[in-house]
Write a protein that holds these residues in place. Structure first.
Motif, mmCIF file in Angstrom:
data_model
loop_
_atom_site.group_PDB
_atom_site.id
_atom_site.type_symbol
_atom_site.label_atom_id
_atom_site.label_comp_id
_atom_site.label_asym_id
_atom_site.label_seq_id
_atom_site.Cartn_x
_atom_site.Cartn_y
_atom_site.Cartn_z
ATOM 1 N N UNK A 13 0.834 -1.202 0.000
ATOM 2 C CA UNK A 13 0.000 0.000 0.000
ATOM 3 C C UNK A 13 0.870 1.253 0.000
ATOM 4 N N UNK A 14 1.951 1.222 0.808
ATOM 5 C CA UNK A 14 2.856 2.367 0.847
ATOM 6 C C UNK A 14 3.513 2.594 -0.515
ATOM 7 N N UNK A 15 3.904 1.514 -1.179
ATOM 8 C CA UNK A 15 4.522 1.634 -2.498
ATOM 9 C C UNK A 15 3.527 2.206 -3.504
ATOM 10 N N UNK A 16 2.280 1.768 -3.425
ATOM 11 C CA UNK A 16 1.253 2.286 -4.342
ATOM 12 C C UNK A 16 1.059 3.786 -4.134
ATOM 13 N N UNK A 17 1.025 4.218 -2.862
ATOM 14 C CA UNK A 17 0.844 5.643 -2.571
ATOM 15 C C UNK A 17 2.020 6.451 -3.104
ATOM 16 N N UNK A 18 3.249 5.944 -2.876
ATOM 17 C CA UNK A 18 4.437 6.648 -3.369
ATOM 18 C C UNK A 18 4.442 6.685 -4.897
ATOM 19 N N UNK A 19 4.076 5.557 -5.527
ATOM 20 C CA UNK A 19 4.036 5.527 -6.992
ATOM 21 C C UNK A 19 3.013 6.512 -7.532
ATOM 22 N N UNK A 20 1.873 6.596 -6.870
ATOM 23 C CA UNK A 20 0.833 7.546 -7.269
ATOM 24 C C UNK A 20 1.335 8.980 -7.107
ATOM 25 N N UNK A 21 2.049 9.227 -6.016
ATOM 26 C CA UNK A 21 2.558 10.579 -5.777
ATOM 27 C C UNK A 21 3.663 10.955 -6.759
#
Length: 288
Positions: free
Chosen positions: A28-36
């Motif tokens: 989930x953290x990786x997805x948020x960072x990728x989105x950002x």
């Protein structure tokens, strides 16, 4: 051994928190960072200043109604991914078993190499290795599992797939802990490799996720080989320790005070419930 693995694979669902939920947090953290970091482009994928500014903006959005909806969708998406990972772990297990005809054709050079190495090791150790013990599956892990079947059948004349459910009923706590720990380690390895797939999918949007996916795949593969060997050793040891109790339970006498191939075939015939089909060179076990 394949039947034993199919039955034990269901335990992944019982360990959903450790195998699926906990790995979902860093994903989930990786997805948020990728989105950002998506708008920064590939050239600035590791720009920490840009990431901090984007996370500040996303934090402001998260406090709105729109942010709440996006958060719910993110949690739902990660939950779906975790469920897909569980199914992918079963696919990984099937691939590691190496029984697919297509995979066997593709990996034929590797099989020949493992057979050659096994024969060379036997010659160096001055011992003979039976043909049935030589590698024949597409993967090393598959050969390791198949070897347990062959060794049990050669030593005791018993089919492990038929004997194992009964032996599991006769187990004691020590055997349960050893076998379960080895299986959990193997199952965790298949799940780790399966998690590499969603990370790889994220890498198309944010490339630093690709090394993470590669690391998960390699670490899971190494863990899977080690755990498969431990699991096979523990299963074989469980049979060695409990086979005499199984003979006593099904009513097969042991005149030599141990289970030989003769008594093993009688046990196998009883467990097969009359479905025993003797080879042309042998007669059926007594009482079948």
């Amino acid at each position: 051994m394949d039947g034993v693995l199919s039955d034990l694979a269901k335990r992944v669902a019982d360990r959903w928190f450790a195998f699926l939920v906990l790995p979902g947090v860093p994903f989930t953290a990786i997805v948020i960072v990728a989105w950002a970091m998506g708008p920064a482009g590939a050239g600035h994928a590791l720009d920490l200043d840009f990431l901090v500014r984007r996370l500040d903006t996303l934090g402001t959005t998260a406090r709105t109604a729109r942010g709440a909806v996006i958060g719910c969708l993110l949690v739902a998406g990660v939950t779906v991914v975790a469920l897909l990972v569980r199914e992918l772990s079963l696919v990984v297990n099937r691939l590691w078993l190496g029984t697919s005809a297509v995979l066997c054709r593709i990996m034929r050079p590797g099989v020949r190499r493992r057979r050659r190495l096994a024969l060379e090791e036997a010659r160096r150790g001055a011992y003979a290795i039976p043909e049935r013990y030589l590698p024949h599956r597409a993967t090393w892990i598959g050969d390791r599992f198949a070897l347990v079947d062959e060794r049990i059948a050669a030593q005791y004349g018993v089919s492990l797939s038929r004997a194992w459910p009964r032996l599991w009923q006769l187990r004691d706590d020590r055997i349960t802990k050893v076998v379960s720990a080895a299986w959990d380690d193997y199952a965790a390895a298949t799940v780790r490799v399966a998690w590499a797939v969603p990370y790889l999918a994220v890498s198309f949007y944010w490339w630093p996720a690709c090394p993470v996916a590669l690391a998960l795949a390699l670490l899971g593969w190494a863990q899977g080989r080690r755990a498969a060997d431990d699991f096979c050793l523990s299963c074989e040891a469980a049979v060695d320790v409990q086979i005499r109790r199984l003979a006593h339970v099904v009513g097969v006498p042991l005149p030599r005070r141990r289970v030989t191939a003769t008594e093993g075939r009688r046990i196998d015939g009883i467990l097969a419930k009359g479905a025993f089909l003797p080879r042309p060179d042998e007669s059926p076990p007594p009482g079948v």
